[in-house]
Each structure stands twice: as structure tokens, then as C-alpha cells.
Design an enzyme around this catalytic site. Structure first.
Site, mmCIF file in Angstrom:
data_model
loop_
_atom_site.group_PDB
_atom_site.id
_atom_site.type_symbol
_atom_site.label_atom_id
_atom_site.label_comp_id
_atom_site.label_asym_id
_atom_site.label_seq_id
_atom_site.Cartn_x
_atom_site.Cartn_y
_atom_site.Cartn_z
ATOM 1 C CB ALA A 45 -20.474 -29.954 7.552
ATOM 2 C CD GLU A 46 -20.549 -26.183 5.461
ATOM 3 O OE1 GLU A 46 -21.168 -25.279 6.199
ATOM 4 O OE2 GLU A 46 -19.814 -27.137 6.181
ATOM 5 C CB THR A 47 -23.335 -29.778 -0.567
ATOM 6 O OG1 THR A 47 -23.845 -31.108 -0.130
ATOM 7 C CG2 THR A 47 -23.476 -30.068 -2.273
ATOM 8 C CG HIS A 73 -14.947 -28.419 4.799
ATOM 9 N ND1 HIS A 73 -15.993 -27.509 5.393
ATOM 10 C CD2 HIS A 73 -15.713 -29.257 4.502
ATOM 11 C CE1 HIS A 73 -17.153 -28.306 5.261
ATOM 12 N NE2 HIS A 73 -16.935 -29.536 4.668
#
Length: 261
Positions: A45-47, A73
Site C-alpha cells: 500500500a505504501e513505501t 501506517h
């Protein structure tokens, strides 16, 4: 070139739950194209990427397809990496974001307390697009800075809800937050953002910058417990602090290694 990479499950104290984020500490910024390619390769979802800056760290977040203005997060995961794996000393970390300003994370025992700007939202019409965005009918709709917030009758509606990702991806928003009062927490939610490459975010911190002021007003209290009812699930402790929101959660390390490019 070798770049450190960590994968951390945020808003949980169990591996394989919460929301996984990749974290890459950098000494200086790489080209944006390279950052985006790394995020696409990670396919999470995210880096998050951060570099040292003055008395803190500049931070940026990428989904597999775009850079985003705020991510809870992956910020929590970055604080976990700094505190447990990268030798940061102290109990308060200052992050700086070009789009979201100063973001602090306080380390208190095993919890990380994120201090983010509260979203400004207003009630909006339940248009045909919003009514058809899921297979359940919300009783109220709101629009925040980046997302729609749809409110449902009960927790079961949120758990059983099926999103229409094509309709959601064409809304004038990053995504939609769906929420209801909870049974084992004050409220529950889920979050869908196919337009930015995340069909369902397992536990979305930034969505709680909208959820916290909404439910604080409903319950007439400033401290709330929250559960995100995705398949992975995750827990948050939320506190409304005037125009800021404090989000508390745990994290656990899943993986560490190096990227070779």
C-alpha cells in the site's frame, strides 16, 4: 547501489496483521522516478522514504502508482525502524512532509503516538455514484480534504460491504472511508482507494484523521478506540486534540534486507 529496506506490520503487535509498509532510510533523495519504481516493485500500500533533516527527518510516501500527501501506517513503520533498528535516541521523532507539514511520533512504552493534522470535512449529498459505490446504503455522507466518508447503520454492514472499485476509482477523491459504530470498539472502518493503486488499505492511519473528529462529535468524547475491519485487521487508539489528531498503535518487524539498483 545498495539501499536498506525494512518491512513492518503497523497498527498491530502480530506479524501478518495490521498494515504492511516498506521503509527505506536514505542519506539523500534519489530521483522521484526511482522512488516510484521501488514502491511499484514492493507492491505494498505504501513505501516510506526518509532522509535526515535538521533535528528530524523529511519523509515521503508512495503507493505502487503515485506519491501521496499523508500516510499514517508508513509513518508509524518509519518511527519503528528508527527507534528499534536505526539507532535513534529519544522518545520524540520529528518528521517533515512537504504536503502535510510537521508530523511527530512519540514513543511511549510499546506504543507509537502519531500527531497529525485533523481533517476538515463537511456533509455532502449522497449522489448516485456514492450510493452505488458499495452494495450497502449509507445513512450519511461527508467529504474531507481527500476522501469521502460514508456512515452505515452497524458494524456488520461494514464487514460484509463489497466495494464497486470501478465507481470508486472515478470519484473526485483519493478514495472512500466506510464506517459504523463498533461492538468491541467505539467505531470500525474500512478504506478503499483504487484510484491511487490501493484497492483496500488494511489499516489506514490518514483515514482516521477524518474518522476521529467525526466520531468524537458523535460520542461527545475526545478519546476513542477503533478497529479497521479489513481481512488483516488493525487497532488504533484515537484522540482529538483541537485541530490535531493523535493516533496510537503498535508495530512489528516482518523483514529486513537490501535493495540492489
Amino acid at each position: 547501489m545498495k539501499i536498506k529496506i525494512y518491512q513492518v506490520d503497523a497498527f498491530t503487535d502480530e506479524v501478518f496483521k495490521g498494515n504492511p509498509a516498506a521503509v527505506c532510510p536514505l542519506e539523500e533523495w534519489l530521483p522521484e522516478e526511482t522512488l516510484q519504481k521501488i514502491a511499484a516493485e514492493n507492491n505494498l500500500a505504501e513505501t516510506a522514504f526518509y532522509v535526515p533533516k535538521e533535528d528530524g527527518f523529511e519523509i515521503r510516501w508512495f503507493t505502487p502508482t503515485v506519491e501521496v500527501a499523508l500516510c499514517g501506517h508508513a509513518t508509524l513503520a518509519s518511527a519503528f525502524v528508527l527507534h528499534h533498528l536505526e539507532g535513534f535516541k529519544g522518545d520524540l521523532i520529528h518528521f517533515y512532509s512537504l504536503h502535510s507539514g510537521t508530523l511527530t511520533v512519540e514513543i511511549k512504552e510499546s506504543q507509537f503516538l502519531l500527531n497529525f493534522p485533523a481533517d476538515q470535512y463537511s456533509e455532502t449529498e449522497t449522489t448516485d455514484e456514492l450510493l452505488n459505490a458499495t452494495n450497502k446504503i449509507p445513512f450519511a455522507a461527508f467529504k474531507g480534504k481527500t476522501d469521502y466518508l460514508l456512515v452505515f447503520d452497524n458494524e456488520e454492514d461494514v464487514i460484509l460491504l463489497q466495494p464497486n472499485l470501478e465507481i470508486i476509482s472515478n470519484l473526485d477523491a483519493r478514495g472512500i472511508i466506510v464506517t459504523a459504530k463498533g461492538k468491541d470498539s467505539d467505531f470500525v472502518s474500512r478504506f478503499f482507494a483504487p484510484a491511487v493503486g490501493v484497492n483496500e488499505d488494511p489499516v489506514c492511519g490518514s483515514a482516521h484523521t477524518t474518522l476521529t473528529p467525526y466520531w468524537a462529535k458523535v460520542f461527545q468524547k475526545n478519546e476513542l478506540t477503533a478497529i479497521q475491519r479489513s481481512k488483516r485487521s488493525g487497532k488504533l487508539h484515537c484522540k482529538l486534540l483541537n485541530d490535531r489528531v493523535e493516533l496510537g498503535g503498535n508495530a512489528v518487524l516482518y523483514m529486513e534486507g537490501h535493495i540492489s539498483i
